[in-house]
Design a protein around this motif. Structure first.
Motif, short mmCIF file in Angstrom:
data_model
loop_
_atom_site.label_atom_id
_atom_site.label_comp_id
_atom_site.label_asym_id
_atom_site.label_seq_id
_atom_site.Cartn_x
_atom_site.Cartn_y
_atom_site.Cartn_z
N GLU A 236 0.49 -1.67 -0.50
CA GLU A 236 0.15 -0.17 0.13
C GLU A 236 0.84 1.48 0.53
N GLU A 240 0.61 3.73 -2.82
CA GLU A 240 0.43 5.66 -2.71
C GLU A 240 1.21 5.75 -2.94
N ARG A 244 1.18 8.87 -6.30
CA ARG A 244 1.77 10.37 -6.08
C ARG A 244 2.39 11.30 -7.19
N ALA A 274 5.03 6.75 4.25
CA ALA A 274 4.18 7.03 2.83
C ALA A 274 4.82 8.61 3.22
#
Length: 422
Positions: A236, A240, A244, A274
């Motif tokens: 994940e 992500e 982005r 993240a």
């Protein structure tokens, strides 16, 4: 009769010699007891000290040395020995010794800051100390020494940080001011207004990014990320980070590929992890030429202190020279300032990655070769969320991972590995 006299004379001479030797031994023993030793100078010795002084000196954080009228050390703390202030029962720092003599002469309290050479280092590193001398009774002098080395280092870092922030903020703010004046002067020229407005938007975006990254850096330095820690799925985080940067990569026709081992978890603050991985991928895209490839590979590593999850971000950019490689994680450091401004870089992204990795018990490293590209590798401890096998069944993972309940992990669906970069 002569024999008896001779025996008596010999006995008298022997007794006299024994008495002389005993007297000399007693004097020598008495002198040795009065001589200051390293053991007797530690906090458990209290010779010639006024009542209560020994207790006070034992709780002071400063290095303490008490000198008598002959400049001999009556008492010294362990910290004084560690700093190299006392050697062989004497004060080893001449400026401090002169201060003590002056204070003994006139009773005036003196204080000075000194730079002392470090013991055992051949690099000439200085030890910054603050020395304060005061009379202690009628015969003794008290010397208190505070180590200021770490405080000075922190102050230098803070001063450099403020200077860098001021410079970085001044650039977009100054540009916005000039561009606003240009827009006002070109009010009757629609094309010029549109051009200047576009430049203002770019500078405003740069200013916004800088302020946001300053906030992020402050947060990762001051907060404890493990207070709100949770098992975080690495897939994940990778997805992500790719989302982005998808727009920037698409505009430069850069292909992003991810692969490696699936169903891996790290333990930590999801938003910080993240942001760290997103910064690595964003840097790889921003500093890669058009029509190249950025790869993200994930794997599990066996380490003595516990298994690690390794996330490697590889680009085909210009690479980083060896001298710059050692400084790329410093705040506001840019390998090519002109190129960084063109890409909108603030010089804080890699510093944030470094702090996030360290606060999560991991590290970030870089490999690079000029003309061949770079690989930034983020290593983090694996999350201990696996409950274990039951009755020979499959591995079961905590349902806190994704909120969908337990799921089986015997058959892992793996990503295709990214293609090898030329």
């Amino acid at each position: 009769m002569d024999v008896n006299a001779a025996v008596a004379a010999a006995a008298a001479i022997a007794g006299l010699c024994t008495g002389v030797i005993a007297m000399l031994a007693f004097r020598w023993s008495e002198r040795e007891q009065k001589r200051p030793t390293r053991t007797s100078l530690r906090p458990d010795g209290n010779a010639a000290l006024p009542p209560g002084v020994d207790t006070v000196l034992s709780v002071l954080s400063s290095s303490a040395v008490v000198l008598d009228e002959s400049d001999s050390v009556v008492k010294a703390s362990s910290a004084a020995y560690a700093l190299g202030l006392v050697r062989g029962g004497r004060l080893a720092v001449e400026p401090m010794l002169h201060m003590a003599r002056d204070t003994r002469r006139d009773g005036e309290i003196r204080q000075v800051e000194l730079d002392l050479p470090r013991r055992g280092t051949g690099r000439g590193e200085a030890l910054a100390v603050s020395a304060r001398v005061a009379p202690l009774g009628s015969r003794l002098v008290l010397l208190l020494v505070e180590d200021l080395t770490e405080a000075r280092r922190i102050e230098a870092v803070r001063r450099d940080f403020v200077a860098n922030v001021s410079h970085e903020l001044k650039t977009p703010v100054g540009a916005l001011s000039l561009l606003s004046e240009a827009v006002m002067d070109a009010s009757d020229d629609p094309e010029a207004v549109e051009r200047f407005a576009g430049r203002m938007q770019i500078e405003a975006t740069r200013l916004t990014n800088l302020v946001q990254e300053l906030i992020d850096l402050s947060r990762v330095q001051n907060d404890d990320p493990l207070e709100d820690a949770e098992p975080v799925r690495v897939e994940e985080l990778v997805d992500e980070a790719i989302d982005r940067c998808r727009q920037q990569a698409g505009s430069k026709q850069i292909t992003m590929a991810s692969g490696g081992t699936a169903d891996l978890f790290v333990w930590g603050n999801r938003s910080q992890l993240a942001a760290a991985l997103g910064n690595l991928v964003e840097n790889a895209v921003n500093y890669s030429p058009a029509r190249t490839r950025v790869g993200i590979a994930v794997r599990k590593m066996v380490a003595p202190g516990g298994d690690l999850i390794e996330i490697a971000v590889t680009d085909q950019g210009l690479g980083i020279s060896e001298k710059d490689r050692e400084r790329v994680f410093e705040r506001f450091y840019r390998v090519d300032p002109a190129r960084s401004r063109a890409t909108g870089g603030t010089g804080l992204g890699l510093a944030i990655v470094k702090h996030v990795a360290a606060s999560h018990g991991g590290e970030v490293t870089v490999w690079s070769s000029e003309g061949q590209g770079s690989t930034f590798t983020l290593r983090l401890p694996e999350s201990g969320v696996v409950r274990g096998r039951t009755n020979g069944g499959p591995l079961v993972v905590n349902d806190a991972v994704d909120g969908d309940g337990p799921y089986e992990t015997d058959s892992l669906e793996t990503f295709p590995a990214p293609e090898a970069l030329p």
